[in-house]
Write an enzyme that holds these catalytic residues in place. Structure first.
Site, short mmCIF file in Angstrom:
data_model
loop_
_atom_site.label_atom_id
_atom_site.label_comp_id
_atom_site.label_asym_id
_atom_site.label_seq_id
_atom_site.Cartn_x
_atom_site.Cartn_y
_atom_site.Cartn_z
N VAL A 61 0.81 -1.22 0.00
CA VAL A 61 0.00 0.00 0.00
C VAL A 61 0.84 1.27 0.00
O VAL A 61 0.31 2.36 -0.23
CB VAL A 61 -1.00 0.03 1.19
CG1 VAL A 61 -2.03 -1.07 1.05
CG2 VAL A 61 -0.26 -0.06 2.53
N ASN A 87 -7.73 -0.73 4.45
CA ASN A 87 -7.72 -1.52 5.68
C ASN A 87 -6.34 -2.06 6.05
O ASN A 87 -6.11 -2.41 7.21
CB ASN A 87 -8.70 -2.69 5.52
CG ASN A 87 -8.57 -3.70 6.64
OD1 ASN A 87 -8.97 -3.45 7.78
ND2 ASN A 87 -8.00 -4.86 6.33
N ALA A 88 -5.42 -2.13 5.11
CA ALA A 88 -4.11 -2.73 5.39
C ALA A 88 -3.44 -2.03 6.56
O ALA A 88 -3.44 -0.80 6.65
CB ALA A 88 -3.22 -2.65 4.15
N SER A 140 -8.78 3.19 14.46
CA SER A 140 -8.59 2.43 15.70
C SER A 140 -9.09 3.27 16.86
O SER A 140 -9.19 4.50 16.75
CB SER A 140 -7.10 2.11 15.87
OG SER A 140 -6.82 1.65 17.18
N TYR A 153 1.68 4.60 15.65
CA TYR A 153 0.39 4.00 15.33
C TYR A 153 -0.74 4.95 15.73
O TYR A 153 -1.68 5.19 14.96
CB TYR A 153 0.26 2.67 16.07
CG TYR A 153 -1.02 1.91 15.81
CD1 TYR A 153 -1.09 0.99 14.76
CD2 TYR A 153 -2.14 2.08 16.61
CE1 TYR A 153 -2.26 0.26 14.52
CE2 TYR A 153 -3.31 1.37 16.37
CZ TYR A 153 -3.36 0.46 15.33
OH TYR A 153 -4.52 -0.24 15.10
N LYS A 157 -3.33 6.69 13.15
CA LYS A 157 -4.75 6.37 13.20
C LYS A 157 -5.59 7.62 13.48
O LYS A 157 -6.74 7.71 13.02
CB LYS A 157 -5.01 5.29 14.25
CG LYS A 157 -4.47 3.91 13.86
CD LYS A 157 -5.08 3.41 12.56
CE LYS A 157 -4.71 1.97 12.27
NZ LYS A 157 -5.31 1.45 11.01
N THR A 188 -7.86 -11.21 15.90
CA THR A 188 -7.30 -11.31 14.56
C THR A 188 -5.87 -11.85 14.68
O THR A 188 -5.27 -11.80 15.75
CB THR A 188 -7.24 -9.94 13.87
OG1 THR A 188 -6.33 -9.09 14.59
CG2 THR A 188 -8.62 -9.29 13.80
#
Length: 276
Positions: A61, A87-88, A140, A153, A157, A188
Site C-alpha cells: 500500500v 484496511n491494510a 482504531s 500508530y 490512526k 485477529t
C-alpha cells in the site's frame, strides 16, 4: 437479494483478519471483491475460496503503482469500482517515545496513513467519472484517544480519521461517501501475534480478551465486517465524514461504571462528601 448486489469492492489487507472477514461478508451479500495484500499465498487462497466473485492482487500500500494496479484489476475484472476499503495495517514501531527512530516512524506512518491516502486517491479516480462510490478506512480506538497504542500508530490512526473528514468534504460533491471504522483490539492474527507471539492462536486471545471487555465477550473480525457492510450499503446512503467506534463501550467510559456499584454520594474537594 444481497445488500451489495451488483457492487464491486477493493479491500486492502484483505488476506487475513478484518479484511478477510469483510471480503467474505461482502461476497455473501452479493458483491464482487478484489483482495489486495502482501500475503500472496494467503490472499490467493482466500480469493480462490470465494470463486468467480473474487480476484487477488499483490499490493504494497506504500506504492502508487501497486494501488493503481489493484483499482485497475477491479475495473478490468468486474467493470467498475463501487467501494474501496483502506484496511491494510501493521502495529509499526513500538518503544519509548524518546527512543523512536525517525525511519521506523516514517515506515509506520507510510503504511497506516499514506497507504490509506493512496487507496482513497486511486479509487477516487475511478469513482469520480461514474459519479458514485464509497471510500472506507480502518482507524482504531487509538485514533480517538492517546495511550491505547504505540506512538506512531496512534498518530497515524488519528490521521486516518482526519483524512476521512477531509476527503468527505470534497468528494461528497461527486456523490462519493467517505467513512471510517475505529475498532478496539479484535480477535485477529495481528492481535494474536502482538499479544502472544502466535498469529494462529486465536482461541487463547479470544478467551483472554473476553475477560476484560464490558460486554463480556471478545470483539471479532466479523463485528467490523458488519460495520463496513452497513457503511458500504445503500442503507448508509446519507452518511459521510464519520468514523464509527466499535469497542464494547470502552472509549465511552464503560470501565468507569465501577463507580455505579459504590452507592450514590457526592464526592467533594478535600475528601468532603455531600452537598451541604
Amino acid at each position: 437479494m444481497g445488500r451489495l448486489d451488483g457492487k464491486t469492492a477493493l479491500i486492502t489487507g484483505g488476506a487475513s483478519g478484518i479484511g478477510e472477514a469483510t471480503a467474505r461478508r461482502f461476497v455473501a451479500e452479493g458483491a464482487t471483491v478484489v483482495v489486495a495484500d502482501l500475503q500472496e499465498d494467503r490472499g490467493a487462497a482466500v480469493a480462490a475460496e470465494l470463486g468467480d466473485a473474487a480476484r487477488f492482487v499483490r499490493c504494497d500500500v506504500r506504492e502508487d503503482g501497486d494501488q493503481a494496479a489493484a483499482v485497475a484489476t477491479a475495473v478490468d475484472a468486474f467493470g467498475r469500482l463501487d467501494v474501496a476499503i483502506a484496511n491494510a495495517g501493521i502495529v509499526g514501531v513500538v518503544g519509548p517515545f524518546a527512543d523512536t527512530p525517525t525511519d521506523a516512524w516514517r515506515f509506520t506512518v507510510d503504511v497506516l496513513l499514506t497507504g490509506a491516502f493512496i487507496t482513497m486517491r486511486e479509487a477516487a479516480k475511478a469513482m469520480i467519472p461514474q459519479g458514485s462510490g464509497v471510500l472506507l478506512a480502518t482507524s482504531s480506538t487509538a485514533g480517538v484517544m492517546g495511550g491505547l497504542g504505540p506512538h506512531a500508530y496512534t498518530a497515524a490512526k488519528h490521521g486516518v480519521i482526519g483524512l476521512v473528514k477531509a476527503a468527505s468534504s470534497e468528494l461528497i460533491h461527486h456523490r462519493i461517501r467517505v467513512n471510517g471504522v475505529a475498532p478496539t483490539g479484535m480477535v485477529t492474527p495481528l492481535v494474536a501475534d502482538v499479544s502472544g507471539g502466535d498469529p494462529a492462536n486465536l482461541d487463547v486471545v479470544r478467551e483472554s480478551m473476553a475477560k476484560r471487555e464490558p460486554l463480556g465477550r471478545a470483539g471479532e473480525a466479523d463485528d467490523i465486517a458488519n460495520a463496513f457492510l452497513y457503511l458500504a450499503s445503500d442503507e448508509a446512503g446519507f452518511v459521510s465524514g464519520h468514523t464509527i467506534v466499535i469497542d464494547s463501550g470502552n472509549t465511552s467510559g464503560a470501565p468507569a461504571a465501577r463507580f455505579a456499584a459504590q452507592g450514590v454520594e457526592v464526592v467533594r474537594e478535600g475528601g468532603g462528601r455531600g452537598i451541604d
